[in-house]
Design a protein around this motif. Structure first.
Motif, PDB file in Angstrom:
ATOM      1  N   MET A 163       1.232  -1.253  -0.058  1.00 10.33           N
ATOM      2  CA  MET A 163      -0.104   0.030   0.152  1.00 10.33           C
ATOM      3  C   MET A 163       1.287   1.058   0.416  1.00 10.33           C
ATOM      4  N   THR A 164       1.073   1.815  -0.814  1.00 11.08           N
ATOM      5  CA  THR A 164       1.735   2.828  -1.379  1.00 11.08           C
ATOM      6  C   THR A 164       1.192   4.524  -1.096  1.00 11.08           C
ATOM      7  N   THR A 207       3.255 -10.943   7.011  1.00 11.62           N
ATOM      8  CA  THR A 207       3.643  -9.757   7.074  1.00 11.62           C
ATOM      9  C   THR A 207       2.720  -8.607   7.621  1.00 11.62           C
ATOM     10  N   HIS A 208       1.787  -8.898   7.157  1.00 13.98           N
ATOM     11  CA  HIS A 208       0.459  -8.214   7.850  1.00 13.98           C
ATOM     12  C   HIS A 208      -0.824  -8.907   7.079  1.00 13.98           C
ATOM     13  N   GLY A 209      -1.814  -8.073   7.864  1.00 14.35           N
ATOM     14  CA  GLY A 209      -2.871  -8.623   7.579  1.00 14.35           C
ATOM     15  C   GLY A 209      -4.125  -7.799   6.177  1.00 14.35           C
ATOM     16  N   HIS A 210      -3.083  -6.831   5.176  1.00 10.90           N
ATOM     17  CA  HIS A 210      -3.631  -6.151   4.408  1.00 10.90           C
ATOM     18  C   HIS A 210      -4.538  -7.474   3.783  1.00 10.90           C
ATOM     19  N   PRO A 211      -5.721  -7.121   2.827  1.00  7.41           N
ATOM     20  CA  PRO A 211      -5.920  -7.991   1.802  1.00  7.41           C
ATOM     21  C   PRO A 211      -4.916  -8.693   0.721  1.00  7.41           C
ATOM     22  N   ASP A 212      -4.231  -7.866  -0.652  1.00  4.94           N
ATOM     23  CA  ASP A 212      -3.021  -7.757  -1.333  1.00  4.94           C
ATOM     24  C   ASP A 212      -2.667  -8.958  -0.324  1.00  4.94           C
ATOM     25  N   HIS A 213      -1.959  -9.232   0.314  1.00  4.81           N
ATOM     26  CA  HIS A 213      -0.878  -9.425   0.830  1.00  4.81           C
ATOM     27  C   HIS A 213      -1.267 -11.492   1.664  1.00  4.81           C
ATOM     28  N   ALA A 214      -2.681 -11.200   2.095  1.00  7.97           N
ATOM     29  CA  ALA A 214      -3.012 -12.447   2.780  1.00  7.97           C
ATOM     30  C   ALA A 214      -4.674 -12.633   2.450  1.00  7.97           C
ATOM     31  N   GLY A 239       3.260  -0.011  12.888  1.00  8.12           N
ATOM     32  CA  GLY A 239       3.573   1.468  11.692  1.00  8.12           C
ATOM     33  C   GLY A 239       3.020   1.299  10.535  1.00  8.12           C
ATOM     34  N   HIS A 240       3.458   0.974   9.867  1.00  5.64           N
ATOM     35  CA  HIS A 240       2.545   0.721   8.302  1.00  5.64           C
ATOM     36  C   HIS A 240       1.051   0.344   8.939  1.00  5.64           C
ATOM     37  N   THR A 241       1.354  -0.702  10.032  1.00  5.93           N
ATOM     38  CA  THR A 241      -0.144  -1.552  10.388  1.00  5.93           C
ATOM     39  C   THR A 241       0.422  -2.018  12.077  1.00  5.93           C
ATOM     40  N   GLY A 246       7.877  -6.429   3.729  1.00 10.18           N
ATOM     41  CA  GLY A 246       5.892  -6.360   3.769  1.00 10.18           C
ATOM     42  C   GLY A 246       6.465  -5.356   2.929  1.00 10.18           C
ATOM     43  N   ASP A 247       5.279  -4.424   3.292  1.00 12.17           N
ATOM     44  CA  ASP A 247       4.864  -2.726   3.239  1.00 12.17           C
ATOM     45  C   ASP A 247       5.819  -1.729   3.967  1.00 12.17           C
ATOM     46  N   THR A 248       6.769  -2.680   5.210  1.00  6.04           N
ATOM     47  CA  THR A 248       7.337  -1.888   6.107  1.00  6.04           C
ATOM     48  C   THR A 248       8.215  -0.652   4.836  1.00  6.04           C
TER      49      THR A 248
HETATM   50 ZN   LIG Z   1      -0.229  -3.438   3.311  1.00  8.96          ZN
END
Ligand SMILES: [Zn+2]
Length: 276
Positions: free
Chosen positions: A1-2, A86-93, A141-143, A160-162
């Motif tokens: 998520m940018t 790495t975290h729960g955002h839908p594009d990863h999980a 921090g990102h999540t 991940g997205d960090t």
């Molecule tokens: Zn994310």
């Protein structure tokens, strides 16, 4: 998520699936967008000559992609033994449950709601599947649930997205918090300074071969944005939307909703520190 898809001076190279380090192989998911850059990087990590692989971030629920990841591992003589998030955002999980079904692997994540199987994932855990060593690094921090994975044998960290391969990440307010994010960047910086990490394997965008430079860039960028937000508030911009229009004028408008999350996180941070 940018938050900003690319910034001046950053590499603009595309991403292709393929080997990044001796132990890490990327399979790019077919979900490109303004928010996900080229798509989600799904990482297959395995010790050379081991028959067991760990997959980090299966990505979106896309049957073709999930099967491509499994096929890629099988062509290398590997069975997927464990899935990490790495975290729960839908594009990863989002694909994790189906991926676990296809592979018979368990899913480990910081957030208990994302786990499948008995084991969680916490700061300081060391994954040792098939002789591989992956150290769990907390990077909220990102999540709030963001983790990175240190791969010492390759001098690499999966972020991940960090940290992204291009652009900058969103501090996804209210779950993501700027103070946590800055602490996480400093934690990653110490990996580059003290623990020999030179390569960033990000959740989106190209591999970065100057990990310390990338972390320093992110820290400098956050400090710069924070100063801009402070200035905007002092100039009378009050609402998050007003601050975004002032501070993120150089960023494509399609990213402004994401930028507003970061602005809210920055306003919270400034308020908590008595700066506004
Ligand atoms: Zn994310």
């Amino acid at each position: 998520m940018t938050e900003a898809a690319a910034l001046p001076g950053q590499p603009r190279g595309g991403v292709v699936s393929g080997r990044a380090t001796a132990r890490a192989y990327c399979v790019l998911a077919p979900n490109p967008s303004a928010m996900t850059l080229d798509g989600t990087n799904t990482w297959i990590v395995a010790e050379p000559d081991s028959g067991l692989a760990v997959v980090i971030d299966p990505g979106p629920l896309d049957e073709g992609h999930l099967r491509a990841v499994i096929d890629t591992a099988e062509r290398a003589g590997q069975r997927v033994a464990l899935t990490l998030l790495t975290h729960g955002h839908p594009d990863h999980a989002d694909g994790a449950a189906r991926f676990a079904e296809l592979t018979g692997s368990s899913v480990r994540a910081l957030d208990p709601a994302l786990r499948l199987g008995d084991e969680g994932l916490e700061a300081g855990d060391v994954i040792t599947t098939g002789g591989l060593e992956l150290r769990v690094v907390p990077t909220p921090g990102h999540t709030a649930d963001s983790l990175s994975f240190h791969l010492p044998a390759d001098g690499a960290v999966l972020t991940g997205d960090t940290i992204l391969g291009r652009g900058t990440t969103v501090v996804a307010h209210p779950d993501g918090r700027l103070g946590d994010y800055l602490d996480s960047l400093r934690r990653l910086r110490s990996l580059t300074v003290d623990d020999g990490v030179s390569t960033v394997l990000p959740g989106h965008g190209p591999v970065l071969n100057d990990a310390q430079g990338a972390v320093e860039f992110y820290l400098a960028h956050r400090a710069h944005r924070l100063a801009q937000v402070e200035t905007a508030v002092e100039a009378g911009h009050r609402t998050p939307a007003e601050v975004v229009a002032s501070v993120y004028a150089d960023v494509d408008r399609s990213l402004w909703p994401a930028a507003e999350l970061s602005v809210r996180a920055q306003l919270d941070y400034l308020d908590e520190h008595g700066l506004i």
